[in-house]
Design an enzyme around this catalytic site. Sequence first.
Site, PDB file in Angstrom:
ATOM      1  N   TRP A 155       0.815  -1.224   0.000  1.00  0.00           N
ATOM      2  CA  TRP A 155       0.000   0.000   0.000  1.00  0.00           C
ATOM      3  C   TRP A 155       0.846   1.270   0.000  1.00  0.00           C
ATOM      4  O   TRP A 155       0.311   2.352  -0.215  1.00  0.00           O
ATOM      5  CB  TRP A 155      -0.925   0.003   1.233  1.00  0.00           C
ATOM      6  CG  TRP A 155      -0.189  -0.323   2.510  1.00  0.00           C
ATOM      7  CD1 TRP A 155      -0.116  -1.547   3.108  1.00  0.00           C
ATOM      8  CD2 TRP A 155       0.604   0.559   3.308  1.00  0.00           C
ATOM      9  NE1 TRP A 155       0.685  -1.484   4.229  1.00  0.00           N
ATOM     10  CE2 TRP A 155       1.139  -0.194   4.379  1.00  0.00           C
ATOM     11  CE3 TRP A 155       0.909   1.918   3.235  1.00  0.00           C
ATOM     12  CZ2 TRP A 155       1.957   0.351   5.357  1.00  0.00           C
ATOM     13  CZ3 TRP A 155       1.734   2.479   4.206  1.00  0.00           C
ATOM     14  CH2 TRP A 155       2.241   1.695   5.250  1.00  0.00           C
ATOM     15  N   ASN A 156       2.161   1.165   0.263  1.00  0.00           N
ATOM     16  CA  ASN A 156       2.902   2.417   0.476  1.00  0.00           C
ATOM     17  C   ASN A 156       3.264   3.144  -0.823  1.00  0.00           C
ATOM     18  O   ASN A 156       3.500   4.348  -0.812  1.00  0.00           O
ATOM     19  CB  ASN A 156       4.142   2.201   1.368  1.00  0.00           C
ATOM     20  CG  ASN A 156       5.108   1.196   0.824  1.00  0.00           C
ATOM     21  OD1 ASN A 156       4.822   0.497  -0.130  1.00  0.00           O
ATOM     22  ND2 ASN A 156       6.274   1.109   1.452  1.00  0.00           N
ATOM     23  N   LYS A 179      -2.446  -8.565  -7.564  1.00  0.00           N
ATOM     24  CA  LYS A 179      -3.274  -8.417  -6.358  1.00  0.00           C
ATOM     25  C   LYS A 179      -2.725  -7.198  -5.611  1.00  0.00           C
ATOM     26  O   LYS A 179      -1.672  -7.262  -4.969  1.00  0.00           O
ATOM     27  CB  LYS A 179      -3.181  -9.682  -5.498  1.00  0.00           C
ATOM     28  CG  LYS A 179      -3.625  -9.521  -4.033  1.00  0.00           C
ATOM     29  CD  LYS A 179      -5.089  -9.177  -3.894  1.00  0.00           C
ATOM     30  CE  LYS A 179      -5.496  -9.100  -2.413  1.00  0.00           C
ATOM     31  NZ  LYS A 179      -5.035  -7.854  -1.735  1.00  0.00           N
ATOM     32  N   PRO A 180      -3.419  -6.047  -5.709  1.00  0.00           N
ATOM     33  CA  PRO A 180      -2.950  -4.874  -4.959  1.00  0.00           C
ATOM     34  C   PRO A 180      -3.316  -4.996  -3.481  1.00  0.00           C
ATOM     35  O   PRO A 180      -4.230  -5.748  -3.121  1.00  0.00           O
ATOM     36  CB  PRO A 180      -3.711  -3.716  -5.613  1.00  0.00           C
ATOM     37  CG  PRO A 180      -4.931  -4.321  -6.218  1.00  0.00           C
ATOM     38  CD  PRO A 180      -4.654  -5.782  -6.473  1.00  0.00           C
ATOM     39  N   ALA A 181      -2.638  -4.232  -2.652  1.00  0.00           N
ATOM     40  CA  ALA A 181      -2.947  -4.240  -1.213  1.00  0.00           C
ATOM     41  C   ALA A 181      -4.400  -3.843  -0.988  1.00  0.00           C
ATOM     42  O   ALA A 181      -4.938  -2.998  -1.716  1.00  0.00           O
ATOM     43  CB  ALA A 181      -2.027  -3.254  -0.498  1.00  0.00           C
ATOM     44  N   GLY A 235       6.467  -6.501   0.328  1.00  0.00           N
ATOM     45  CA  GLY A 235       5.668  -6.381   1.546  1.00  0.00           C
ATOM     46  C   GLY A 235       6.458  -6.868   2.748  1.00  0.00           C
ATOM     47  O   GLY A 235       7.694  -6.833   2.742  1.00  0.00           O
ATOM     48  N   SER A 236       5.735  -7.336   3.754  1.00  0.00           N
ATOM     49  CA  SER A 236       6.405  -7.672   5.015  1.00  0.00           C
ATOM     50  C   SER A 236       7.227  -8.950   4.878  1.00  0.00           C
ATOM     51  O   SER A 236       6.925  -9.829   4.056  1.00  0.00           O
ATOM     52  CB  SER A 236       5.372  -7.837   6.128  1.00  0.00           C
ATOM     53  OG  SER A 236       4.681  -9.054   5.942  1.00  0.00           O
ATOM     54  N   GLU A 257      10.789  -8.486  -2.188  1.00  0.00           N
ATOM     55  CA  GLU A 257      11.338  -7.216  -1.694  1.00  0.00           C
ATOM     56  C   GLU A 257      10.652  -6.985  -0.360  1.00  0.00           C
ATOM     57  O   GLU A 257       9.485  -6.606  -0.306  1.00  0.00           O
ATOM     58  CB  GLU A 257      11.057  -6.109  -2.713  1.00  0.00           C
ATOM     59  CG  GLU A 257      11.950  -4.905  -2.555  1.00  0.00           C
ATOM     60  CD  GLU A 257      11.293  -3.815  -1.752  1.00  0.00           C
ATOM     61  OE1 GLU A 257      11.526  -3.771  -0.513  1.00  0.00           O
ATOM     62  OE2 GLU A 257      10.547  -3.020  -2.341  1.00  0.00           O
ATOM     63  N   LEU A 258      11.376  -7.282   0.717  1.00  0.00           N
ATOM     64  CA  LEU A 258      10.739  -7.367   2.035  1.00  0.00           C
ATOM     65  C   LEU A 258      11.188  -6.219   2.943  1.00  0.00           C
ATOM     66  O   LEU A 258      11.723  -5.224   2.491  1.00  0.00           O
ATOM     67  CB  LEU A 258      11.037  -8.745   2.639  1.00  0.00           C
ATOM     68  CG  LEU A 258      10.703  -9.923   1.707  1.00  0.00           C
ATOM     69  CD1 LEU A 258      11.082 -11.253   2.332  1.00  0.00           C
ATOM     70  CD2 LEU A 258       9.225  -9.916   1.323  1.00  0.00           C
ATOM     71  N   CYS A 291      10.136   0.917   2.971  1.00  0.00           N
ATOM     72  CA  CYS A 291      11.042  -0.164   3.389  1.00  0.00           C
ATOM     73  C   CYS A 291      12.473   0.329   3.506  1.00  0.00           C
ATOM     74  O   CYS A 291      13.299  -0.313   4.148  1.00  0.00           O
ATOM     75  CB  CYS A 291      11.012  -1.303   2.384  1.00  0.00           C
ATOM     76  SG  CYS A 291       9.395  -1.995   2.197  1.00  0.00           S
ATOM     77  N   GLU A 387      11.411  -2.511  11.962  1.00  0.00           N
ATOM     78  CA  GLU A 387      11.239  -1.218  11.283  1.00  0.00           C
ATOM     79  C   GLU A 387       9.985  -0.551  11.854  1.00  0.00           C
ATOM     80  O   GLU A 387       8.942  -1.169  12.006  1.00  0.00           O
ATOM     81  CB  GLU A 387      11.185  -1.364   9.760  1.00  0.00           C
ATOM     82  CG  GLU A 387      10.176  -2.324   9.217  1.00  0.00           C
ATOM     83  CD  GLU A 387      10.219  -2.466   7.707  1.00  0.00           C
ATOM     84  OE1 GLU A 387      10.930  -1.707   7.025  1.00  0.00           O
ATOM     85  OE2 GLU A 387       9.512  -3.353   7.200  1.00  0.00           O
TER      86      GLU A 387
END
Length: 486
Positions: A155-156, A179-181, A235-236, A257-258, A291, A387
């Site tokens: 979402w960011n 699949k978007p947030a 994402g996370s 990409e976490l 991130c 974070e």
Amino acid sequence: MQHLSDPDLWRTDAYINGEWVSTSARFDVLDPADRTVLASVAECDATLTNDAIAAADRAFSAWAARRAADRAQLMRALADALLASEDDLARLIGLENGKPLAEAVGEVRYAAGFLTWFAEQARRVDGSVIESPWERTTILATREPVGVAALITPWNFPAAMFTRKLGPALATGCTVVLKPAEQTPLTALAIAALAHRVGFPAGVINVVTGSADAAPVIGEALTSSRTVRKVSFTGSTAVGKLIAAQCASTVKRVSLELGGNAPLIVFDDADLDTAVAGTIAAKFRNAGQTCVAANRVFVQSGIAEEYTKRLTAAVAELTVGRFDSGSAIGPMIDDDATAKVRRHISDAIANGATVVSEGSTNEAGDQFVAPIILANTTASMQCHQEETFGPVVSLTTFDTVDEVVEAANDTDSGLAAYFFTNDLGRSHDVSKRLQFGIVGVNTGVISAPEVPFGGMKESGYGREGSAYGTDDWTEIKYTALAHVAP
Ligand code: SIN
């Protein structure tokens, strides 16, 4: 409709096989600033996700067979369409994500940049001819698209994280299911509407939307599918590990990409104005919700007082408010995010950190967190361990290079790191010793389509952007062409 100048960009249904697909089940997208409902969006299930996968599969052969130059032309048309609609797209980003309009416009340009960059790269996906070990045989190494790809985005950066994955997918000949947030589907749907308008064939780009409850169902359909050959996720770290595990049974390509836990180091010899500007850039973009946000700031003892004084003055300039208020800092994305930031602040204070300065939320509401500078933070505090994803500066002083390099590397994350020094030798030495995929030296700005973005350790694998950015979207095929005597 939220006052878009182009009402066609206000989309709330899923986009599958070139058609807008409505569902009876819906979920609410909320304005992060006040938690009011912005839109009721299609709640997709496994059946619709499989429909989208099937559409992408049907479209794949023809899309992959197109000339790279033709795919590139459509990609450039989409980039141009994004730029022509940048005010509407920025408004959508502001509404659903909350970031200030100026940042949202910057994000639309960043998003368009990935499409133009990868449109250029489409014509440079090449292979090699290898010296043969056999007589009268030619050995070719060629690159082929991996196939149908699932893109799962956060979402960011509702626009840029979509196009950072879409660009290399389209350039190499892959078709996609996005699949978007659940917090920010509206921007992605608007981009799908633009893709439809510029003439992407049905099935090349599909978007399935769903709430937090639907996400595991959609995710499972994507990761367990034998048709989907690649999953690209931002994402996370926790969800990334789950996705990697789920993809193992079908041996899919996975790019992750976490999360990060970026150190930012200011050495005694740094130019302090540069260091302060770099800290503001690396810390407060998207209210700290990136991130690559500087999460732990290490300042060498000799300049700690002066740096803190100048940083405090710069942070005092940052106002808090809604995306369209002209402020620099918007809301946290949701209640969980707000609670986490507040928990990190109180944990640090309870364990001995001191508050150097704290701004005001200007009564913008409970979803906003005022920028705060904490001093004397330590490795055992939550703000060092995880974070924070919020407008919190955690300051720690250090004395030696060895000490700070060890402290900076003391994390399972390895996405971005920053340091400030005027010593060229130290620049090379510290850069080499930092266990991070991205290192900014004397700058807090490290993101662009031209650069290989990605992390080490538990921050993931694969690189997005740059000339390396198409590698993970192709398979290398080796062909031996032997001569047959007539
Ligand atoms: C992210 O926060 O995941 C991306 C940040 C960027 O592209 O700069």
